[in-house]
Design an enzyme around this catalytic site. Structure first.
Site, mmCIF file in Angstrom:
data_model
loop_
_atom_site.group_PDB
_atom_site.id
_atom_site.type_symbol
_atom_site.label_atom_id
_atom_site.label_comp_id
_atom_site.label_asym_id
_atom_site.label_seq_id
_atom_site.Cartn_x
_atom_site.Cartn_y
_atom_site.Cartn_z
ATOM 1 N N ARG A 70 -19.824 5.335 34.022
ATOM 2 C CA ARG A 70 -21.047 6.122 33.862
ATOM 3 C C ARG A 70 -22.162 5.580 34.754
ATOM 4 N NH1 ARG A 70 -23.419 9.655 30.203
ATOM 5 N NH2 ARG A 70 -25.596 9.293 29.650
ATOM 6 N N HIS A 74 -24.189 7.815 37.570
ATOM 7 C CA HIS A 74 -25.647 7.964 37.549
ATOM 8 C C HIS A 74 -26.281 7.341 38.785
ATOM 9 C CE1 HIS A 74 -26.580 9.285 33.211
ATOM 10 N NE2 HIS A 74 -25.309 9.542 33.469
ATOM 11 N N ASN A 102 -30.915 8.115 31.139
ATOM 12 C CA ASN A 102 -30.506 6.715 31.265
ATOM 13 C C ASN A 102 -30.957 5.842 30.101
ATOM 14 O OD1 ASN A 102 -29.393 7.405 33.725
ATOM 15 N ND2 ASN A 102 -31.078 6.581 34.946
ATOM 16 N N HIS A 201 -15.073 12.168 30.767
ATOM 17 C CA HIS A 201 -15.474 12.141 29.359
ATOM 18 C C HIS A 201 -14.286 11.949 28.428
ATOM 19 C CE1 HIS A 201 -19.570 14.342 30.082
ATOM 20 N NE2 HIS A 201 -19.537 13.122 30.575
#
Length: 335
Positions: A70, A74, A102, A201
């Site tokens: 993740r 990001h 975040n 996911h």
């Protein structure tokens, strides 16, 4: 525990089995200076160091693998894959850690710090934090049962960050399909890339604040009020009440949350995707292409693994055109 104690024989065997079954060797797809042998002479053990530390982290808690993956995602969606997401706020720099998508969500910074410390001890000032994160994300996927891909390296660490871009560019769980596709297209990523990458996911968890609207909204409609789905929904509502409990979490893949596989796509076919943004890929009236991809990835795990690997390389090759440096600490620019 020292990392070399964690590099156990079972993990060696597991890694070998995964590589043998699902290896997809990919070439760099970016016209930049990224290459597969960038550290061949300057830090030949760089990937081995990262892998050992990731083995320790995932062995301690499988969710650490999802956290690192993740972080990489990001990072790449803001200014390119330049390590900007890792920067702490200072008097002269506002970082991205307090961005809406975040704050209270991103984890794994301590793992990055530990890997960076090991790399600096071996090869001071050589391996960038952006490269560290890209390699660690690949290893996280492998260690949880997912595919291998070659990681082109040579990224530089940004000297800046962008809280504004983090708030606008990173997809959110509440957004609709058209918005989601547009955000990926803006980064040079196709609709196929989007569906494949969202397949990440299959590991990790989501906060109640991210899926509350979904479970108190159209969850029952997409799940067609089926019995087992109703039971699952009841459990979700226990975890995530209408008021409070924002930081309570639930796996995004309710079948095999600690295994990188294609089971996540089954949740979408059943209409029980935890996040609105995920379920939109299958249930949206506009999702002609995305629903077909969801069906493909559920029916053919090799196709999912191949497309995911391709898309991770493509995303990882988004670099910051302004260049930068190799940080001594991933949390701060060099003085």
């Amino acid at each position: 525990m020292a990392c070399n104690l964690c590099f156990s024989k079972p993990l060696h065997l597991f890694l070998a089995l995964v590589l043998g079954a699902f290896t997809t060797f990919l070439e760099a797809q970016d016209p930049s200076q990224l290459s597969l042998d960038y550290y061949l002479k300057t830090c030949p053990n760089a990937e081995l160091i990262v892998r050992k530390e990731m083995e320790c982290a995932v062995q301690a808690d499988p969710r650490n693998g999802a956290a690192i993956l993740r972080l990489h995602f990001h990072d790449c969606f803001v200014q390119g894959c330049d390590g900007s997401v890792l920067l702490d706020d200072t008097v002269t720099l506002i970082g991205e850690k307090q961005a809406e998508q975040n704050v209270n969500s991103l984890k794994g910074f301590d793992i990055v710090d530990k890997i960076k410390t090991r790399l600096e001890a071996e090869c001071p000032g050589v391996v960038s934090c952006a490269d560290l994160l890209a390699i660690a994300a690949r290893d996280a996927v492998i260690l949880l049962g997912g595919p291998y891909w070659d990681v082109p390296v040579g990224r530089e660490d940004s000297k800046t960050a962008s809280l504004e871009q983090a708030n606008t560019d990173i997809p959110t769980p509440q957004q609709g399909l058209v918005t989601l596709i547009s955000k990926f297209l803006a980064k040079g990523l196709s609709t196929t890339d989007m569906v494949a990458l969202v397949g990440a996911h299959t590991i990790g968890v989501s906060r109640c604040a991210s899926f509350r609207d979904r479970i108190y909204g159209d969850f029952e409609l997409t799940a067609k009020f089926e019995g087992t789905s109703q039971l699952y929904l009841s459990k979700l509502k226990e975890v995530c009440p209408e008021d409070g409990g924002d930081d309570n979490t639930s796996p995004m893949d309710s079948f095999t949350p600690n295994l990188f596989d294609n089971a996540f796509f089954e949740t979408l076919l059943k209409g029980t995707g935890l996040l609105n943004s995920d379920q939109e890929m299958y249930s949206s009236l506009l999702g002609f292409q995305t629903s077909s991809l969801v069906e493909l990835y559920w029916a053919d795990p090799i196709a999912f693994f191949t497309h995911f690997s391709d898309s991770m390389v493509k995303m990882g090759n988004i670099t910051n055109p302004e260049g930068g440096e190799v940080r001594k600490s991933c949390r701060f620019v060099n003085s």
